[in-house]
Structures are given as structure tokens and as C-alpha cells.
Design a protein around this motif. Structure first.
Motif, short mmCIF file in Angstrom:
data_model
loop_
_atom_site.label_atom_id
_atom_site.label_comp_id
_atom_site.label_asym_id
_atom_site.label_seq_id
_atom_site.Cartn_x
_atom_site.Cartn_y
_atom_site.Cartn_z
N ASN A 48 6.95 -6.36 1.84
CA ASN A 48 8.01 -5.46 2.27
C ASN A 48 9.35 -6.17 2.43
OD1 ASN A 48 8.97 -2.83 3.56
ND2 ASN A 48 9.30 -4.27 5.24
N THR A 82 5.17 0.63 1.39
CA THR A 82 5.17 -0.73 0.86
C THR A 82 4.08 -1.53 1.55
OG1 THR A 82 6.83 -1.43 2.48
CG2 THR A 82 7.64 -0.70 0.34
N THR A 122 13.72 -0.20 -1.81
CA THR A 122 13.50 0.73 -0.71
C THR A 122 14.82 1.31 -0.22
OG1 THR A 122 11.52 -0.49 -0.02
CG2 THR A 122 12.55 0.95 1.61
#
Length: 298
Positions: A272, A267, A281
Motif C-alpha cells: 500500500n 490494496t 490510489t
């Protein structure tokens, strides 16, 4: 100094990350002329040159480097504001996940409806292709890659190992014989594999690990096309086990020559912490952990 339209900083950031006017335009959803015009307006307003134009694209000047640091801080602050809004209203917007063709179509596609069900207001793009979108250029929010990136403002962690084996159909083996050793593949067998000039990652070069000097004579840039060729009895070839073991028509060969590779989840540092990126994620890590046996198999 002239008044500055703050949206021009978004153009600057996109161009700094992508390096090319056309790529920045695609990221922003505008045309290249608009990017050039707004960059010129920003440089005029700041009375500095932010980029040097060259054959390889736009390179940041010293003033551009300084501005990039400031604008990146602004982008992170804006991301936190969006993050707070997402947390209050549920996840929304678009989450783009870039993965290899085989992993996307044979593994993630069967599980990603669970992510969609958990976040019904979220638009999910699963980009499964021969190649990867670039998180550094904001082409994807999350990329599952075959190696750890060595540059860029990226956050990477190992997702999982996965195994590959040599496969053929029983019909092919009845016609050509069953290889007992890797040396048996040198003559009398047709090998299926990638087109060497079109291999987008060195991790996809397999045949030398089965036996030095092996060469595919029936080739495709697509792992799904390779699978179909092998499944039609056209020859034998290397497939990820999550593809080969899922097809009952295929026979695994030479177990002593199995191959191991890795998936990395990547990322961008600036995005992120966004709620939708974080959720994607965490979902990826969880689904792979639950089904790791499918990736490694036998």
C-alpha cells in the motif's frame, strides 16, 4: 543449517499468499516445478516443514506462520527501499488495477490516459473483467471491488456509491409498452440480466430489488453484452447509470426503483505504501471525486 538462497523466501511468500503452487508460479513468472523445487530447498535448509499439502492447496504450519511474519517484515523493508528509488527517479515498474468490466470500460478507460501522461515511465495494466483479481494473492496492486473484503492483509476504503436504473429503447417500448409500475414487468416484457450461476458478486443481483420474483430470460455474464442487447431493443434491463445515461438511445424507467451500490478501493498492506500504488490510489480517489455526478447521475 545449510546456506539459504534469499530468493527462495520470495517463493515462500508467494506460496503463502496464494495457497497454490500454480498461482505462486504465475505471480513469480516461473513454472510450478521451480516453485516446488525451491520450496523443498528452503525447507531442507531450515530443517522445518513450512506447509501442509492438502486438497485445498498449501496451508502454513506453525513454523510457516512464524516465518511468514519475518519474511513479510523483510518484504516491507524491501518495498521501502524501492519506494525511495522510485521517488528519486520518478514512478516506474508496473501498476495493475483490477476493476469490474463496466466501471473499467465505461468510466476509468476515458480517464486513465491522464495517469499515464503524469507517469510516462510507469506501465499501467487496467484489468477490466467479469470478476476481480485478488490483492491478497498479489494478483493486482489495486482492486476496485463491490464490497469490503472481510479477510486478508488488506486495506480497504469506500471509493463511492453508484446508482443503477432500468433501461430500454424507445423502439422496444413502442412495441411492448412502457411500464409504469414494477408489477407491469411480470408479464409482457423480456428482461435482460446476468446468468445466475455466473454472478461473481452478490451485489450484482438486481432484479429482485425492482420487483420480487423477476427473472431474466435473455442473459449474459458480461455487463457490456447486456448493454448492447438492451440498446438493440431486445428487452429491458438494469444498467449502472454511468453506462445507461451515456447512451442517448436508452430511456430510463421506473425512477422510483433506482438501485444503489458501492465501490471499494482495496490494496495489500505490504504494498500500500509503494509510491506507484499510492499514486494510483490517490489518482483513483481524485478522478472519482471529480466525476461523482456521472456515477450517481439524475
Amino acid at each position: 543449517m545449510q546456506d539459504i538462497d534469499w530468493s527462495d523466501f520470495q517463493v515462500f511468500l508467494a506460496l503463502a499468499q496464494s495457497g497454490r503452487t500454480g498461482d505462486a508460479a504465475n505471480l513469480l513468472g516461473v513454472d510450478a516445478t521451480t516453485v516446488s523445487r525451491r520450496l523443498k530447498r528452503l525447507e531442507t535448509g531450515l530443517a522445518v516443514a513450512l506447509f501442509e499439502r492438502g486438497r485445498d492447496g498449501h496451508q502454513l504450519t506453525e513454523a510457516g506462520e512464524e516465518l511468514l511474519e519475518q519474511v513479510s517484515t523483510m518484504a516491507r523493508a524491501a518495498a521501502k527501499i524501492r519506494d525511495g528509488a522510485e521517488a528519486g527517479e520518478g514512478l516506474s515498474g508496473t501498476l495493475r488495477i483490477s476493476v469490474s468490466e463496466g466501471f473499467g470500460s465505461w468510466f476509468l478507460a476515458r480517464h486513465i490516459p491522464d495517469l499515464a501522461d503524469a507517469h510516462p515511465a510507469l506501465t499501467i495494466d487496467l484489468v477490466a473483467s467479469s470478476g476481480f483479481l485478488n490483492p491478497s494473492r498479489r494478483e493486482a496492486d489495486i482492486a476496485v471491488m463491490l464490497s469490503r473484503p472481510r479477510s486478508g492483509q488488506l486495506i480497504a476504503r469506500k471509493l463511492s456509491d453508484y446508482a443503477l436504473s432500468l433501461y430500454a429503447t424507445q423502439d422496444y417500448l413502442d412495441r411492448a409498452g412502457t411500464p409504469q409500475r414494477s408489477e407491469d414487468l411480470i408479464t409482457g416484457h423480456r428482461l435482460i440480466g446476468y446468468v445466475p450461476e455466473l454472478v461473481y458478486a452478490p451485489e450484482l443481483v438486481y432484479l429482485d430489488e425492482i420487483h420480487p420474483g423477476l427473472r431474466a430470460t435473455l442473459r449474459s455474464s458480461s455487463i457490456n453484452a447486456q448493454h448492447r442487447l438492451i440498446a438493440r431493443g431486445a428487452g429491458l434491463g438494469v444498467l449502472p447509470r454511468f453506462i445507461g445515461d451515456a447512451d442517448p438511445a436508452l430511456v430510463p424507467l421506473l425512477p422510483q426503483r433506482s438501485i444503489l451500490r458501492s465501490f471499494w478501493i482495496v490494496t495489500h498492506a505490504d504494498t500500500n505504501s509503494l509510491a506507484r500504488v499510492r499514486a494510483g490510489t490517490e489518482w483513483l480517489i481524485d478522478v472519482v471525486a471529480k466525476h461523482r455526478s456521472v456515477l450517481l447521475s439524475r
